[in-house]
Design a protein around this motif. Structure first.
Motif, PDB file in Angstrom:
ATOM      1  N   ILE A  61      -1.705  70.539  10.941  1.00  0.00           N
ATOM      2  CA  ILE A  61      -0.756  69.778  11.757  1.00  0.00           C
ATOM      3  C   ILE A  61      -0.410  68.445  11.096  1.00  0.00           C
ATOM      4  N   VAL A  62      -1.420  67.783  10.522  1.00  0.00           N
ATOM      5  CA  VAL A  62      -1.181  66.488   9.893  1.00  0.00           C
ATOM      6  C   VAL A  62      -0.585  66.655   8.492  1.00  0.00           C
ATOM      7  N   GLY A  63      -0.614  67.885   7.968  1.00  0.00           N
ATOM      8  CA  GLY A  63      -0.064  68.124   6.638  1.00  0.00           C
ATOM      9  C   GLY A  63      -1.031  67.779   5.535  1.00  0.00           C
ATOM     10  N   LEU A  64      -2.333  68.001   5.778  1.00  0.00           N
ATOM     11  CA  LEU A  64      -3.360  67.686   4.784  1.00  0.00           C
ATOM     12  C   LEU A  64      -4.122  68.930   4.331  1.00  0.00           C
ATOM     13  N   ALA A  65      -3.623  70.117   4.696  1.00  0.00           N
ATOM     14  CA  ALA A  65      -4.265  71.358   4.270  1.00  0.00           C
ATOM     15  C   ALA A  65      -3.623  71.834   2.972  1.00  0.00           C
ATOM     16  N   PRO A  66      -4.418  72.107   1.928  1.00  0.00           N
ATOM     17  CA  PRO A  66      -3.842  72.616   0.677  1.00  0.00           C
ATOM     18  C   PRO A  66      -3.170  73.966   0.917  1.00  0.00           C
ATOM     19  N   VAL A  67      -1.932  74.113   0.438  1.00  0.00           N
ATOM     20  CA  VAL A  67      -1.163  75.342   0.646  1.00  0.00           C
ATOM     21  C   VAL A  67      -1.169  76.151  -0.642  1.00  0.00           C
ATOM     22  N   ALA A  68      -1.455  77.444  -0.531  1.00  0.00           N
ATOM     23  CA  ALA A  68      -1.516  78.310  -1.704  1.00  0.00           C
ATOM     24  C   ALA A  68      -0.143  78.453  -2.358  1.00  0.00           C
ATOM     25  N   ASP A  69      -0.143  78.641  -3.677  1.00  0.00           N
ATOM     26  CA  ASP A  69       1.089  78.847  -4.442  1.00  0.00           C
ATOM     27  C   ASP A  69       0.813  79.897  -5.514  1.00  0.00           C
ATOM     28  N   ASP A  70       0.552  81.129  -5.072  1.00  0.00           N
ATOM     29  CA  ASP A  70       0.191  82.214  -5.983  1.00  0.00           C
ATOM     30  C   ASP A  70       1.305  83.250  -6.047  1.00  0.00           C
ATOM     31  N   SER A  71       1.383  83.926  -7.190  1.00  0.00           N
ATOM     32  CA  SER A  71       2.339  85.015  -7.347  1.00  0.00           C
ATOM     33  C   SER A  71       1.836  85.934  -8.449  1.00  0.00           C
ATOM     34  N   ALA A  92      -8.546  63.070  -4.557  1.00  0.00           N
ATOM     35  CA  ALA A  92      -9.773  62.730  -3.837  1.00  0.00           C
ATOM     36  C   ALA A  92      -9.468  61.967  -2.557  1.00  0.00           C
ATOM     37  N   ILE A  93      -8.507  61.033  -2.606  1.00  0.00           N
ATOM     38  CA  ILE A  93      -8.142  60.282  -1.402  1.00  0.00           C
ATOM     39  C   ILE A  93      -7.525  61.209  -0.358  1.00  0.00           C
ATOM     40  N   THR A  94      -6.722  62.165  -0.801  1.00  0.00           N
ATOM     41  CA  THR A  94      -6.139  63.132   0.134  1.00  0.00           C
ATOM     42  C   THR A  94      -7.236  63.937   0.823  1.00  0.00           C
ATOM     43  N   ALA A  95      -8.276  64.292   0.071  1.00  0.00           N
ATOM     44  CA  ALA A  95      -9.397  65.020   0.668  1.00  0.00           C
ATOM     45  C   ALA A  95     -10.139  64.150   1.683  1.00  0.00           C
ATOM     46  N   VAL A  96     -10.258  62.855   1.403  1.00  0.00           N
ATOM     47  CA  VAL A  96     -10.889  61.932   2.357  1.00  0.00           C
ATOM     48  C   VAL A  96     -10.026  61.815   3.616  1.00  0.00           C
ATOM     49  N   MET A  97      -8.702  61.756   3.446  1.00  0.00           N
ATOM     50  CA  MET A  97      -7.801  61.721   4.601  1.00  0.00           C
ATOM     51  C   MET A  97      -8.018  62.951   5.481  1.00  0.00           C
ATOM     52  N   ARG A  98      -8.152  64.104   4.837  1.00  0.00           N
ATOM     53  CA  ARG A  98      -8.391  65.339   5.598  1.00  0.00           C
ATOM     54  C   ARG A  98      -9.721  65.261   6.343  1.00  0.00           C
ATOM     55  N   LYS A  99     -10.760  64.761   5.681  1.00  0.00           N
ATOM     56  CA  LYS A  99     -12.065  64.597   6.333  1.00  0.00           C
ATOM     57  C   LYS A  99     -11.964  63.656   7.533  1.00  0.00           C
ATOM     58  N   LEU A 100     -11.179  62.568   7.381  1.00  0.00           N
ATOM     59  CA  LEU A 100     -11.028  61.619   8.487  1.00  0.00           C
ATOM     60  C   LEU A 100     -10.338  62.277   9.677  1.00  0.00           C
ATOM     61  N   ALA A 101      -9.280  63.055   9.403  1.00  0.00           N
ATOM     62  CA  ALA A 101      -8.559  63.728  10.485  1.00  0.00           C
ATOM     63  C   ALA A 101      -9.478  64.708  11.206  1.00  0.00           C
ATOM     64  N   ILE A 102     -10.275  65.456  10.457  1.00  0.00           N
ATOM     65  CA  ILE A 102     -11.200  66.422  11.056  1.00  0.00           C
ATOM     66  C   ILE A 102     -12.289  65.692  11.853  1.00  0.00           C
ATOM     67  N   LEU A 103     -12.797  64.590  11.297  1.00  0.00           N
ATOM     68  CA  LEU A 103     -13.819  63.807  11.999  1.00  0.00           C
ATOM     69  C   LEU A 103     -13.273  63.246  13.310  1.00  0.00           C
ATOM     70  N   ALA A 104     -12.059  62.697  13.264  1.00  0.00           N
ATOM     71  CA  ALA A 104     -11.449  62.158  14.485  1.00  0.00           C
ATOM     72  C   ALA A 104     -11.277  63.247  15.527  1.00  0.00           C
ATOM     73  N   ASN A 105     -10.825  64.416  15.109  1.00  0.00           N
ATOM     74  CA  ASN A 105     -10.636  65.542  16.027  1.00  0.00           C
ATOM     75  C   ASN A 105     -11.964  65.976  16.643  1.00  0.00           C
ATOM     76  N   THR A 106     -13.017  66.007  15.824  1.00  0.00           N
ATOM     77  CA  THR A 106     -14.334  66.425  16.314  1.00  0.00           C
ATOM     78  C   THR A 106     -14.905  65.428  17.320  1.00  0.00           C
ATOM     79  N   LEU A 107     -14.823  64.135  16.989  1.00  0.00           N
ATOM     80  CA  LEU A 107     -15.388  63.116  17.883  1.00  0.00           C
ATOM     81  C   LEU A 107     -14.661  63.077  19.221  1.00  0.00           C
ATOM     82  N   VAL A 108     -13.329  63.166  19.179  1.00  0.00           N
ATOM     83  CA  VAL A 108     -12.571  63.165  20.436  1.00  0.00           C
ATOM     84  C   VAL A 108     -12.908  64.412  21.247  1.00  0.00           C
ATOM     85  N   GLY A 109     -13.035  65.557  20.570  1.00  0.00           N
ATOM     86  CA  GLY A 109     -13.386  66.795  21.271  1.00  0.00           C
ATOM     87  C   GLY A 109     -14.750  66.720  21.923  1.00  0.00           C
TER      88      GLY A 109
END
Length: 323
Positions: free
Chosen positions: A235-245, A296-313
């Motif tokens: 939803i936040v746009g921080l998930a790596p999207v596959a690009d295979d063919s 690496a910073i993008t991965a930290v952003m993803r971790k922060l979004a997941i952490l925020a979602n978990t704590l609020v839940g």
């Protein structure tokens, strides 16, 4: 065989409504009946629309997000028992190209939205609570003022003419006042709502997450706390999207999602990569494995979004060592 004739049961046709929204009017296409009607974008027009489809089994109503002009229709139709999906205009435009609808008029757009509803079955969602809608407006206004302040600061740095600099500084003072007023109003509204105040407390307990980032998450991700780790990253746009063919395995990259929320997480991620023990160790491990700092910073952003979602839940504050 003689006897009573069987009673005729009325069969309600299942239909999909596509609604092209403008400030004053709603253009509605009823698919697959091929019926088109236009009503005013107000309560009276929506009552007329509801009456017009009373003999149909409406499977889904599809409309585009239009800032504020779609909100009344979304709320009215949802409260009337209809399933309503609000889609990204870019998505519906790509779908129109895919089905060969190259021309663009209000009637064509409404038809495309109805066909999109039948073909893709986008998820229906209730309208955001009014307090969150107001927070979203205030947040967008504050973000626009911050962008204008940056532009004025850049102009001041590039200017040499004294009268122009004085005028730019006057604009800068006005923008700073506007930003302070908007931030104060945002905080007032959050503090007035116990659920939002608790969510704000949880988010700001995370090291590195400043009040502005917490507000961006509250207003920009109303689903926060109800999603899986994969869903919040997507939803936040921080998930790596596959690009295979075929045999090729392309580089994974992030795309899509809610850019304004993603942007709000950038500075907190930089701070967390330095001061949050767990995320600092995670960042350092990625760098040591050869990842570029931006990745690496993008991965930290993803971790922060997941952490925020978990704590609020879980409705709990961040703590260094959770049992």
């Amino acid at each position: 065989m003689q006897g009573k004739a069987p009673s005729q049961q009325s069969v309600r046709t299942q239909v999909y409504l596509g609604i092209d929204v403008s400030k004053a009017r709603l253009d509605v296409f009823i698919h697959p009946l091929g019926r088109m009607l236009a009503v005013s974008n107000d309560t009276g027009g929506l009552k007329r629309l509801k009456k017009a489809v009373a003999d149909c089994d409406v499977a889904l109503v599809v409309m585009e997000a239009t800032g504020k002009f779609h909100r009344l229709a979304h709320r009215f139709l949802h409260d009337s028992g209809f399933r309503v999906a609000v889609v990204n205009p870019a998505r519906s435009r790509k779908f129109a190209d895919a089905v060969g609808a190259l021309a663009k008029t209000d009637a064509i757009d409404a038809r495309v939205l109805a066909i999109l509803g039948e073909s893709l079955r986008p998820d229906a969602a209730p309208p955001a609570p009014e307090i969150l809608e107001s927070l979203q407006e205030l947040t967008r206004g504050r973000d626009a003022a911050v962008e204008n302040r940056t532009a004025v600061l850049n102009q001041i740095g590039a200017s040499k003419t004294a009268p122009l600099i004085r005028e730019l500084k006057r604009q800068l003072r006005a923008l700073e006042t506007a930003i302070a007023n908007l931030e104060a109003e945002i905080r007032r509204r959050i503090d007035a709502d116990p659920a939002l105040a608790r969510r704000f407390e949880i988010l700001t307990s995370i090291p590195g997450v400043a009040p502005c980032a917490a507000v961006a998450l509250i207003a920009g991700v109303i689903e926060l706390g109800q999603l899986s780790a994969k869903e919040i990253a997507m939803i936040v746009g921080l998930a790596p999207v596959a690009d295979d063919s075929g045999q090729r395995r392309g580089t994974r990259a992030i795309r899509g999602g809610r850019a304004h929320v993603r942007a709000a997480l950038y500075m907190p991620a930089n701070s967390a990569a330095r001061h949050n023990p767990d995320l600092k160790a995670f960042y350092d491990r990625l760098i040591a494995s050869g990842k570029k700092p931006k990745v690496a910073i993008t991965a930290v952003m993803r971790k922060l979004a997941i952490l925020a979602n978990t704590l609020v839940g879980q409705n709990r504050l961040w703590e260094p060592h959770h049992a």
